[in-house]
Write a protein that holds these residues in place. Structure first.
Motif, PDB file in Angstrom:
ATOM      1  N   ALA A   1       7.382 -15.966  14.371  1.00 25.96           N
ATOM      2  CA  ALA A   1       7.170 -16.619  13.069  1.00 25.96           C
ATOM      3  C   ALA A   1       6.085 -15.904  12.275  1.00 25.96           C
ATOM      4  N   GLY A   2       5.151 -15.249  12.968  1.00 25.38           N
ATOM      5  CA  GLY A   2       4.095 -14.524  12.269  1.00 25.38           C
ATOM      6  C   GLY A   2       4.619 -13.397  11.401  1.00 25.38           C
ATOM      7  N   TYR A   3       5.808 -12.877  11.729  1.00 24.27           N
ATOM      8  CA  TYR A   3       6.440 -11.833  10.933  1.00 24.27           C
ATOM      9  C   TYR A   3       7.587 -12.383  10.073  1.00 24.27           C
ATOM     10  N   ALA A   4       7.729 -13.708  10.087  1.00 18.41           N
ATOM     11  CA  ALA A   4       8.784 -14.367   9.303  1.00 18.41           C
ATOM     12  C   ALA A   4      10.177 -13.851   9.675  1.00 18.41           C
ATOM     13  N   VAL A   5      10.374 -13.556  10.973  1.00 14.89           N
ATOM     14  CA  VAL A   5      11.696 -13.164  11.460  1.00 14.89           C
ATOM     15  C   VAL A   5      12.106 -14.120  12.569  1.00 14.89           C
ATOM     16  N   LEU A   6      13.401 -14.165  12.844  1.00 15.49           N
ATOM     17  CA  LEU A   6      13.923 -15.042  13.885  1.00 15.49           C
ATOM     18  C   LEU A   6      14.096 -14.265  15.176  1.00 15.49           C
ATOM     19  N   GLY A   7      13.076 -14.268  16.010  1.00 18.22           N
ATOM     20  CA  GLY A   7      13.154 -13.562  17.275  1.00 18.22           C
ATOM     21  C   GLY A   7      12.453 -12.217  17.217  1.00 18.22           C
ATOM     22  N   ARG A   8      12.133 -11.687  18.387  1.00 22.39           N
ATOM     23  CA  ARG A   8      11.385 -10.435  18.468  1.00 22.39           C
ATOM     24  C   ARG A   8      12.302  -9.223  18.308  1.00 22.39           C
ATOM     25  N   TRP A   9      11.776  -8.234  17.586  1.00 28.59           N
ATOM     26  CA  TRP A   9      12.472  -6.968  17.427  1.00 28.59           C
ATOM     27  C   TRP A   9      11.571  -5.846  17.941  1.00 28.59           C
TER      28      TRP A   9
ATOM     29  N   GLY B   1       4.927 -30.704  23.106  1.00 32.91           N
ATOM     30  CA  GLY B   1       5.651 -31.152  24.288  1.00 32.91           C
ATOM     31  C   GLY B   1       6.800 -30.249  24.682  1.00 32.91           C
ATOM     32  N   ALA B   2       6.668 -28.935  24.411  1.00 36.10           N
ATOM     33  CA  ALA B   2       7.767 -28.014  24.708  1.00 36.10           C
ATOM     34  C   ALA B   2       7.312 -26.810  25.520  1.00 36.10           C
ATOM     35  N   HIS B   3       6.174 -26.923  26.200  1.00 31.59           N
ATOM     36  CA  HIS B   3       5.650 -25.808  26.986  1.00 31.59           C
ATOM     37  C   HIS B   3       6.637 -25.373  28.068  1.00 31.59           C
ATOM     38  N   HIS B   4       7.322 -26.346  28.655  1.00 33.51           N
ATOM     39  CA  HIS B   4       8.264 -26.047  29.742  1.00 33.51           C
ATOM     40  C   HIS B   4       9.529 -25.348  29.261  1.00 33.51           C
ATOM     41  N   LEU B   5       9.697 -25.231  27.959  1.00 32.04           N
ATOM     42  CA  LEU B   5      10.897 -24.612  27.406  1.00 32.04           C
ATOM     43  C   LEU B   5      10.705 -23.138  27.066  1.00 32.04           C
ATOM     44  N   ALA B   6       9.523 -22.592  27.283  1.00 30.16           N
ATOM     45  CA  ALA B   6       9.160 -21.258  26.790  1.00 30.16           C
ATOM     46  C   ALA B   6      10.144 -20.169  27.202  1.00 30.16           C
ATOM     47  N   GLU B   7      10.666 -20.232  28.423  1.00 28.10           N
ATOM     48  CA  GLU B   7      11.544 -19.176  28.920  1.00 28.10           C
ATOM     49  C   GLU B   7      13.028 -19.511  28.753  1.00 28.10           C
ATOM     50  N   ARG B   8      13.311 -20.669  28.212  1.00 27.78           N
ATOM     51  CA  ARG B   8      14.706 -21.067  27.991  1.00 27.78           C
ATOM     52  C   ARG B   8      15.270 -20.353  26.763  1.00 27.78           C
ATOM     53  N   THR B   9      16.591 -20.303  26.676  1.00 23.48           N
ATOM     54  CA  THR B   9      17.229 -19.755  25.479  1.00 23.48           C
ATOM     55  C   THR B   9      17.649 -20.892  24.557  1.00 23.48           C
TER      56      THR B   9
ATOM     57  N   PRO C   1      20.215 -17.387  16.881  1.00 27.47           N
ATOM     58  CA  PRO C   1      21.242 -17.038  17.889  1.00 27.47           C
ATOM     59  C   PRO C   1      21.026 -17.833  19.180  1.00 27.47           C
ATOM     60  N   ASP C   2      22.105 -18.139  19.867  1.00 30.55           N
ATOM     61  CA  ASP C   2      22.025 -18.931  21.093  1.00 30.55           C
ATOM     62  C   ASP C   2      21.237 -18.223  22.189  1.00 30.55           C
ATOM     63  N   ASN C   3      21.213 -16.897  22.177  1.00 24.65           N
ATOM     64  CA  ASN C   3      20.551 -16.162  23.257  1.00 24.65           C
ATOM     65  C   ASN C   3      19.076 -15.881  22.975  1.00 24.65           C
ATOM     66  N   GLU C   4      18.543 -16.451  21.898  1.00 28.87           N
ATOM     67  CA  GLU C   4      17.132 -16.216  21.558  1.00 28.87           C
ATOM     68  C   GLU C   4      16.223 -16.997  22.508  1.00 28.87           C
ATOM     69  N   VAL C   5      15.228 -16.319  23.080  1.00 26.79           N
ATOM     70  CA  VAL C   5      14.275 -16.951  23.990  1.00 26.79           C
ATOM     71  C   VAL C   5      13.260 -17.753  23.170  1.00 26.79           C
ATOM     72  N   VAL C   6      12.945 -18.950  23.637  1.00 28.30           N
ATOM     73  CA  VAL C   6      12.086 -19.869  22.888  1.00 28.30           C
ATOM     74  C   VAL C   6      10.740 -19.241  22.556  1.00 28.30           C
ATOM     75  N   GLN C   7      10.088 -18.624  23.542  1.00 24.63           N
ATOM     76  CA  GLN C   7       8.772 -18.043  23.277  1.00 24.63           C
ATOM     77  C   GLN C   7       8.852 -16.964  22.208  1.00 24.63           C
ATOM     78  N   ASP C   8       9.895 -16.138  22.241  1.00 21.13           N
ATOM     79  CA  ASP C   8      10.063 -15.094  21.234  1.00 21.13           C
ATOM     80  C   ASP C   8      10.324 -15.700  19.858  1.00 21.13           C
ATOM     81  N   LEU C   9      11.079 -16.767  19.834  1.00 18.42           N
ATOM     82  CA  LEU C   9      11.383 -17.431  18.570  1.00 18.42           C
ATOM     83  C   LEU C   9      10.118 -17.968  17.910  1.00 18.42           C
ATOM     84  N   VAL C  10       9.225 -18.526  18.714  1.00 20.22           N
ATOM     85  CA  VAL C  10       7.992 -19.094  18.175  1.00 20.22           C
ATOM     86  C   VAL C  10       7.029 -18.001  17.738  1.00 20.22           C
TER      87      VAL C  10
END
Length: 294
Positions: free
Chosen positions: A129-137, A157-165, A117-126
C-alpha cells in the motif's frame, strides 16, 4: 461614456474575483461546495456542501441508492464532480494529479477488493500500500515496513492471516485485511465503505470496537465511513450525514443528526432510534393494531 469593466471599478473588481482560483482552508481535508455527480442525465448525488476537518470522524448513512458511494468516491479522488468545486486535502479534484492524491488516502471498499488477484499473499497486499499498488513487484522494503504491516494486521485481528492468499479468505477476513492495507500508508484521510459488511455478529463487534478506538485516537487520520446500519456506527464518531436519493437529509454533529425523525425520512418508514451508551440502535415502529373480539 460606456459602462465597461475598463472604466467601471465595481465591474472590474467583480470580473477579477470571478477569474481568481478558488481556495480552501488548510484544516479542511474535504471541502465540497455545491458538488453534484451526474450519470446518464441522472443526478446520483447533490448538490452537497460538506466540510471535513482534520480531527473529525464522519459516518454517512442512508438506504440503497442514496448516493453514499458516489459521494465518497469523489472524496477519494476516484470520481470527478459534474458540477461544483471539490477540494480534497487542499487540492481541487480535476485540477491536480489524481494519482498522487489517491496515494495519500486510505481507502477500504468492495471496489478495491474486486481488483485483488486470488493468489496475492496478505502480507504483500498490505505492505505494498505504501507504493499504492496491489501486491509486491520490484519495490524494496525494509524491516520497519514489515514490522508496521504485522502490527497493523494484529490491530485489526488479522495477524494470523499474514501468509494466507487472498482467494482463501472469507468475506469477513477480507474486510480486516483491506482495512489494514488502508492504514498501512499512514493516510491523512481514511475512507471506509461498509467496512463490516459480510461479517458475523462477533466479527462485526470486534471491528466496530477497533474502529471506535481508532476514532478516539488523537493521532488517527480523519475518518469517513459509509454504512446502511445504525448499529455499525462505532463510538467516538463525531459527525453524521444522512442521504436519500442523492440529497442531504441532515448533516452535522452526530447527536443532532441521528434522530428518529431524520432516519424515518431517509428510509421512508417509521424508525425509532435509541442511544445506549456510546452506540446507536434502530428499529421500525410497528403500527398499533386494535384487537376485535367477537
Amino acid at each position: 461614456m460606456s459602462n465597461t469593466p475598463a472604466n467601471n471599478p465595481a465591474a472590474s473588481n467583480s470580473a477579477s474575483r470571478a477569474t481568481q482560483p478558488l481556495e480552501t482552508h488548510d484544516d479542511l481535508l474535504i471541502d465540497f461546495r455545491g458538488v453534484e455527480l451526474r450519470r446518464g442525465g441522472n443526478t446520483l448525488v447533490g448538490p452537497v456542501d460538506w466540510q471535513v476537518e482534520l480531527d473529525e470522524r464522519w459516518v454517512v448513512i442512508g438506504p440503497n441508492g442514496a448516493g453514499k458511494t458516489s459521494l465518497v468516491r469523489m472524496a477519494a479522488a476516484e470520481e470527478f464532480p459534474s458540477k461544483g468545486a471539490a477540494f480534497v486535502m487542499g487540492e481541487r479534484i480535476g485540477k491536480t494529479d489524481m494519482r498522487d492524491l489517491r496515494a495519500a488516502i486510505g481507502m477500504s471498499s468492495a471496489a478495491v477488493q474486486h481488483r485483488i488477484p486470488d493468489n496475492e499473499v496478505v502480507q504483500d497486499l498490505v505492505i505494498s500500500a505504501g507504493y499504492a499498488v496491489l501486491g509486491r513487484w520490484r519495490e524494496q522494503y525494509d524491516d520497519m515496513d514489515f514490522d508496521r504491516a504485522q502490527d497493523i494486521l494484529d490491530q485489526v485481528g488479522a495477524h494470523h492471516l499474514a501468509e494466507r492468499t487472498w482467494g482463501t479468505l472469507s468475506e469477513g477476513e477480507r474486510k480486516r485485511v483491506i482495512l489494514a492495507r488502508a492504514l498501512m500508508s499512514d493516510p491523512e484521510l481514511l475512507i471506509l465503505d461498509e467496512p463490516t459488511a459480510g461479517m458475523d455478529l462477533g466479527g462485526r463487534e470486534d471491528l466496530v470496537g477497533y474502529l471506535g478506538d481508532l476514532a478516539l485516537d488523537a493521532d488517527a487520520p480523519a475518518i469517513v465511513m459509509i454504512t446502511h446500519h445504525v448499529e455499525e456506527i462505532p463510538y467516538g464518531f463525531t459527525h453524521a450525514m444522512i442521504l436519500d436519493e442523492g440529497r442531504v437529509i441532515a448533516k452535522g454533529l452526530i447527536n443532532s443528526v441521528m434522530t428518529s425523525k431524520n432516519l424515518s425520512e431517509a428510509f421512508h418508514q417509521p424508525i425509532q432510534v435509541d442511544r445506549i451508551g456510546d452506540r446507536y440502535f434502530a428499529r421500525r415502529i410497528r403500527s398499533a393494531r386494535k384487537s376485535h373480539r367477537k
